[in-house]
Design an enzyme around this catalytic site. Structure first.
Site, PDB file in Angstrom:
ATOM      1  N   GLU A  23       0.875  -1.165   0.000  1.00  0.00           N
ATOM      2  CA  GLU A  23       0.000   0.000   0.000  1.00  0.00           C
ATOM      3  C   GLU A  23       0.919   1.223   0.000  1.00  0.00           C
ATOM      4  OE1 GLU A  23      -2.703   0.393   3.304  1.00  0.00           O
ATOM      5  OE2 GLU A  23      -3.459   2.289   2.506  1.00  0.00           O
ATOM      6  N   LYS A  39       5.027   0.698   8.780  1.00  0.00           N
ATOM      7  CA  LYS A  39       5.052   1.991   8.100  1.00  0.00           C
ATOM      8  C   LYS A  39       4.386   3.069   8.945  1.00  0.00           C
ATOM      9  CE  LYS A  39       3.807   0.035   3.977  1.00  0.00           C
ATOM     10  NZ  LYS A  39       2.534   0.014   3.334  1.00  0.00           N
ATOM     11  N   ARG A  73       6.096 -12.612   9.578  1.00  0.00           N
ATOM     12  CA  ARG A  73       6.691 -11.294   9.338  1.00  0.00           C
ATOM     13  C   ARG A  73       8.119 -11.277   9.826  1.00  0.00           C
ATOM     14  NH1 ARG A  73       2.677  -7.277   8.846  1.00  0.00           N
ATOM     15  NH2 ARG A  73       4.103  -5.536   9.074  1.00  0.00           N
TER      16      ARG A  73
END
Ligand code: ATP
Ligand code: MG
Length: 555
Positions: free
Chosen positions: A34, A269, A259
């Site tokens: 994104e 982020k 992750r």
């Protein structure tokens, strides 16, 4: 069938099986960021996996911007992300935007309504929360769940036409309000939001939700294996539900992996954005940031980052990797490749009283002690030199193998010198050393005595002033993400700026992409913002050894 030389991770094993069972005939993956921030080292893991899998199986990998959330996204992030993926050395087969599927996604939503699998819900956010239930109790059906297909079609087209205020209506999937998986309790698939979108402008005032857009975008692109992180495991039933209802030609297989978490830093982020907006760091590419752009500016190479991703591997096990693992990767890469240079971080002037006043010699210094093919350069040697203050003591025991008053030391690539006298100011600060040099010792040991220590130096006149920045961990705790107030755990000493350092002349032509080993000091590179200043700025990429581990074991 590819025959990778390494043992395969569980994802590559699955793909190998899918190919041999003819479940799929070729492989297509995607990396779907994104564009709401810069990529970080965690994304590098996903990039290496998605592009790596495509390479290993002669398949394709798309770069797709999952841009369904216009409030938080912007074109700066899009270009930064493209640059980072390319810099890592990967080429996408196609560059796509989920936003370019908005028409198709809208049609899919209409199709769901026609199948009586979606409805417009007019509950307020508060009411919807009350209906949702909890982990231990079932939810309640919305009173709007039984709206007719015609009414839903009409309301949804009015949503699209801008007839309702933001947040007043949503389109929801009709699944099961009693499902133990909360993601299946009639999740929202479209919401009203009047926002300028960086790609579609004002065309839309309704936007699809991530879970709906993501799986369908995968299907539109013919993704065969949709690789994502473990937090999406609970979303997989929903991912599959949309594809099953809509009978898309392709049904991508979602596979989750853990992750990357890295000690003493943050891989989110949203939180990295806070570090920038709250001025804890200079910018997204601040060399202390775990962003790909920060690592690049710090002097990390793409090879070191890819090697790191290789070493940590791909599994379903959640863990946190020590920073030392990443540092070792860059240390090993640069140890092989980085030319050596002389730099004095904390200069102390020395004068060689018996060296001819106007003489300068050009001494030969190899660019890499183990690699003759890397050639050598000339370093100027003169009557006045700088050594590092830490390399001198007035008195010291035998363990101190540097310069001591009345004793000798070797200057790297040059002569043996002896400290004869210390010049101080009235406050006892050392201003300068008066030394002598032994003209017979250039490149050879004196015959009558042993000189053990070797220190580095630069010529006083023929060296360049420089600013050198030393970096430390950005956070004081190993797992800042778990702290309630992660900003309070920032290491206030993560940047140490040294002014008036002296570096050898040849570094005049240094480029940010070329790292050097400053002998005895570590690996350094020119900061890419440095062309804005007269004085070159060098970043310390990493120390020569793992000093952190040493501190940790000493307690
Ligand atoms: P963030 O919380 O940092 O925004 P995200 O998962 O929301 O992370 P996306 O832009 O959606 O960020 O991520 C693009 C891809 O990168 C996704 O497939 C995501 O799973 C993967 N990814 C993100 N962070 C990590 C991480 N720490 N380790 C491995 N993969 C990651
Ligand atoms: Mg995200």
């Amino acid at each position: 069938m590819p025959t990778p030389s390494k043992p395969q991770d569980f994802i590559r094993q699955t793909i190998t099986n899918d190919l041999s069972n003819k479940k799929v005939s070729s492989i297509t993956t995607r990396f779907p960021p994104e564009p709401n921030g810069y990529l970080h080292i965690g994304h590098a893991k996903s990039i290496c996996l998605n592009f790596g899998v495509a390479n290993d199986f002669n398949g394709q990998c798309n770069l797709r911007f999952d841009d369904t959330n216009p409030d938080k996204e912007n074109p700066e992030y899009i270009s930064a992300i493209k640059k980072d993926v390319e810099w890592l050395g990967f080429q996408w087969s196609n560059l796509f935007y989920a936003s370019s599927y908005f028409d198709q996604l809208y049609d899919f939503a209409v199709q769901l309504i026609k199948l009586d699998k979606a409805y417009v819900c007019s509950l307020t956010a508060e009411e919807a929360r009350e209906h949702r239930g909890s982990l231990t109790s079932a939810g309640k059906n919305s009173p709007y769940r039984s709206r007719s297909i015609e009414e839903n079609l009409d309301l949804f087209s009015q949503m699209k036409a801008g007839k309702f205020d933001d947040g007043t209506q949503v389109l929801r999937a009709k699944i099961d309000m009693a499902s133990p998986n909360i993601n299946l309790r009639d999740p929202i698939i479209y919401r009203i939001r009047r926002a300028d979108h960086h790609q579609t402008g004002k065309t839309w005032c309704i936007y699809p939700m991530y879970d709906f857009a993501h799986g369908l975008s995968d299907a539109i692109e013919g993704i065969t294996h949709s690789l994502c992180t473990l937090e999406f495991e609970d979303h997989r039933p929903l991912y599959d539900w949309f594809l099953d209802q809509l009978k898309t030609p392709a049904h991508p297989q979602q596979i989750e992996f853990s992750r990357l978490n890295l000690e003493y830093t943050i891989t989110s982020k949203r939180k990295l954005n806070l570090l920038v907006t709250n001025h804890h760091v200079e910018s997204w590419d601040d060399p202390r940031m775990p962003t790909i752009s920060g690592l690049r500016r710090r002097g990390y190479t793409a090879n070191a980052i890819k090697d790191f991703c290789d070493r940590i591997g791909v599994t379903k096990v959640e863990n946190t990797i020590e920073m030392g693992v990443l540092e070792n990767c860059i240390r090993e890469d640069l140890g092989e490749k980085a030319p050596r240079a002389l730099a004095v971080l904390n200069p102390l002037k020395i004068t060689l009283k018996n060296y001819p006043d106007d003489q300068t010699e050009s001494l030969n210094a190899p660019n890499h002690p183990q690699k003759e093919e890397m050639d050598s350069r000339k370093v100027p040697f003169s009557k006045t030199l700088f050594i590092d203050r830490d390399d001198f003591r007035e008195q010291a025991n035998k363990k101190y193998k540097r310069l001591v008053l009345g004793k000798e030391v070797r200057l790297r690539y040059a002569y043996v010198i002896k400290c004869e006298e210390v010049i101080k100011d009235e406050n006892d600060n050392i201003l300068e050393l008066i030394c002598s040099y032994d003209a017979q010792t250039l490149g050879k040991n004196p015959e009558d005595r042993k000189v053990k220590g070797v220190i580095h130096w630069v010529s006083a006149e023929q060296s360049i002033e420089s600013e050198i920045r030393l970096y430390d961990r950005l956070f004081n705790v190993a797992n800042p993400a778990s702290e309630e107030d992660f900003e309070s755990t920032i290491n206030p000493n993560s940047l140490k700026t040294l002014k008036k350092c002296r570096i050898e002349n040849s570094l005049n032509n240094a480029q940010p992409s070329q790292a050097y080993q400053f002998e005895r000091e570590g690996y350094f590179c020119l900061d890419s913002s440095a062309n804005k200043t007269d004085i070159p700025i060098f970043n310390r990429i990493v120390t020569l050894r793992d000093t952190w581990a040493k501190i940790a074991t000493k307690g």
